[in-house]
Design a protein around this motif. Sequence first.
Motif, PDB file in Angstrom:
ATOM      1  N   LEU A  97      62.275  -6.383  47.876  1.00  0.00           N
ATOM      2  CA  LEU A  97      61.175  -6.910  48.678  1.00  0.00           C
ATOM      3  C   LEU A  97      59.998  -7.384  47.827  1.00  0.00           C
ATOM      4  O   LEU A  97      59.483  -8.479  48.035  1.00  0.00           O
ATOM      5  CB  LEU A  97      60.711  -5.863  49.692  1.00  0.00           C
ATOM      6  CG  LEU A  97      59.757  -6.316  50.770  1.00  0.00           C
ATOM      7  CD1 LEU A  97      60.329  -7.480  51.566  1.00  0.00           C
ATOM      8  CD2 LEU A  97      59.441  -5.157  51.709  1.00  0.00           C
ATOM      9  N   ALA A  98      59.572  -6.598  46.858  1.00  0.00           N
ATOM     10  CA  ALA A  98      58.417  -6.983  46.036  1.00  0.00           C
ATOM     11  C   ALA A  98      58.675  -8.298  45.312  1.00  0.00           C
ATOM     12  O   ALA A  98      57.808  -9.187  45.282  1.00  0.00           O
ATOM     13  CB  ALA A  98      58.070  -5.869  45.053  1.00  0.00           C
ATOM     14  N   ALA A  99      59.851  -8.454  44.744  1.00  0.00           N
ATOM     15  CA  ALA A  99      60.178  -9.691  44.027  1.00  0.00           C
ATOM     16  C   ALA A  99      60.231 -10.878  44.992  1.00  0.00           C
ATOM     17  O   ALA A  99      59.780 -11.981  44.657  1.00  0.00           O
ATOM     18  CB  ALA A  99      61.499  -9.546  43.283  1.00  0.00           C
ATOM     19  N   ALA A 100      60.772 -10.667  46.175  1.00  0.00           N
ATOM     20  CA  ALA A 100      60.854 -11.746  47.160  1.00  0.00           C
ATOM     21  C   ALA A 100      59.461 -12.177  47.620  1.00  0.00           C
ATOM     22  O   ALA A 100      59.192 -13.377  47.776  1.00  0.00           O
ATOM     23  CB  ALA A 100      61.700 -11.313  48.351  1.00  0.00           C
ATOM     24  N   ARG A 105      54.975 -16.108  47.387  1.00  0.00           N
ATOM     25  CA  ARG A 105      53.574 -16.408  47.069  1.00  0.00           C
ATOM     26  C   ARG A 105      53.476 -17.453  45.956  1.00  0.00           C
ATOM     27  O   ARG A 105      52.641 -18.355  46.017  1.00  0.00           O
ATOM     28  CB  ARG A 105      52.842 -15.130  46.693  1.00  0.00           C
ATOM     29  CG  ARG A 105      52.743 -14.175  47.896  1.00  0.00           C
ATOM     30  CD  ARG A 105      52.000 -12.926  47.563  1.00  0.00           C
ATOM     31  NE  ARG A 105      50.585 -13.287  47.492  1.00  0.00           N
ATOM     32  CZ  ARG A 105      49.662 -12.514  46.955  1.00  0.00           C
ATOM     33  NH1 ARG A 105      49.994 -11.357  46.438  1.00  0.00           N
ATOM     34  NH2 ARG A 105      48.410 -12.898  46.944  1.00  0.00           N
ATOM     35  N   ALA A 106      54.333 -17.345  44.949  1.00  0.00           N
ATOM     36  CA  ALA A 106      54.309 -18.310  43.847  1.00  0.00           C
ATOM     37  C   ALA A 106      54.670 -19.710  44.332  1.00  0.00           C
ATOM     38  O   ALA A 106      54.034 -20.695  43.929  1.00  0.00           O
ATOM     39  CB  ALA A 106      55.256 -17.864  42.738  1.00  0.00           C
ATOM     40  N   THR A 107      55.682 -19.812  45.181  1.00  0.00           N
ATOM     41  CA  THR A 107      56.065 -21.144  45.670  1.00  0.00           C
ATOM     42  C   THR A 107      54.995 -21.704  46.608  1.00  0.00           C
ATOM     43  O   THR A 107      54.727 -22.911  46.574  1.00  0.00           O
ATOM     44  CB  THR A 107      57.442 -21.130  46.373  1.00  0.00           C
ATOM     45  OG1 THR A 107      57.435 -20.173  47.425  1.00  0.00           O
ATOM     46  CG2 THR A 107      58.549 -20.807  45.389  1.00  0.00           C
ATOM     47  N   GLU A 108      54.369 -20.860  47.407  1.00  0.00           N
ATOM     48  CA  GLU A 108      53.288 -21.350  48.272  1.00  0.00           C
ATOM     49  C   GLU A 108      52.109 -21.857  47.447  1.00  0.00           C
ATOM     50  O   GLU A 108      51.460 -22.835  47.821  1.00  0.00           O
ATOM     51  CB  GLU A 108      52.843 -20.258  49.242  1.00  0.00           C
ATOM     52  CG  GLU A 108      53.839 -20.006  50.341  1.00  0.00           C
ATOM     53  CD  GLU A 108      53.388 -18.946  51.331  1.00  0.00           C
ATOM     54  OE1 GLU A 108      52.426 -18.197  51.036  1.00  0.00           O
ATOM     55  OE2 GLU A 108      54.006 -18.862  52.406  1.00  0.00           O
ATOM     56  N   ARG A 109      51.828 -21.205  46.312  1.00  0.00           N
ATOM     57  CA  ARG A 109      50.734 -21.663  45.449  1.00  0.00           C
ATOM     58  C   ARG A 109      50.979 -23.084  44.939  1.00  0.00           C
ATOM     59  O   ARG A 109      50.022 -23.824  44.680  1.00  0.00           O
ATOM     60  CB  ARG A 109      50.539 -20.700  44.276  1.00  0.00           C
ATOM     61  CG  ARG A 109      49.796 -19.435  44.641  1.00  0.00           C
ATOM     62  CD  ARG A 109      49.345 -18.649  43.412  1.00  0.00           C
ATOM     63  NE  ARG A 109      50.440 -18.185  42.586  1.00  0.00           N
ATOM     64  CZ  ARG A 109      51.056 -17.012  42.725  1.00  0.00           C
ATOM     65  NH1 ARG A 109      50.695 -16.170  43.672  1.00  0.00           N
ATOM     66  NH2 ARG A 109      52.039 -16.676  41.915  1.00  0.00           N
TER      67      ARG A 109
END
Length: 137
Positions: A97-100, A105-109
């Motif tokens: 879950l944490a990695a997902a 969040r990284a892709t949304e940025r």
Amino acid sequence: MDYPHCVGAFWGEINATVHRGLGLCGVLTNGVMRDLGDVPEDFPMIAGSVGPSHAFVHVEAIGVPVSVFGLTVAPGDLVHADRHGAVVVPPDIIPVLAAAIEKLRATERLILEPARQQGFDLAKFEEAWARFEAART
């Protein structure tokens, strides 16, 4: 148990404070909640409605599966709930879950950061979207 005709609130200042003190981190109910200005700020409460009355509200059972708006929650389940609703997180998902979440969040940025910059236009959006799509797949 009286949903959808709930009239009395079990969850208010006293029960929220007591349950927080016992280690619970929030409540999800299809019932009624009250005392909105007095419940602990760090004890999120999601309820089917808000009302002023205690009525005849009492605990029927502890440690049993319950259904809240069609969502079945069993003892030990990890529940994610916010103003948008609630889900039970499957146990096999918890280790990743944490990695997902970080990947999301990284892709949304990739979209959000350029969109917040001066001079953002359709060409920059197309570039950002291409990076976004490549990162998601």
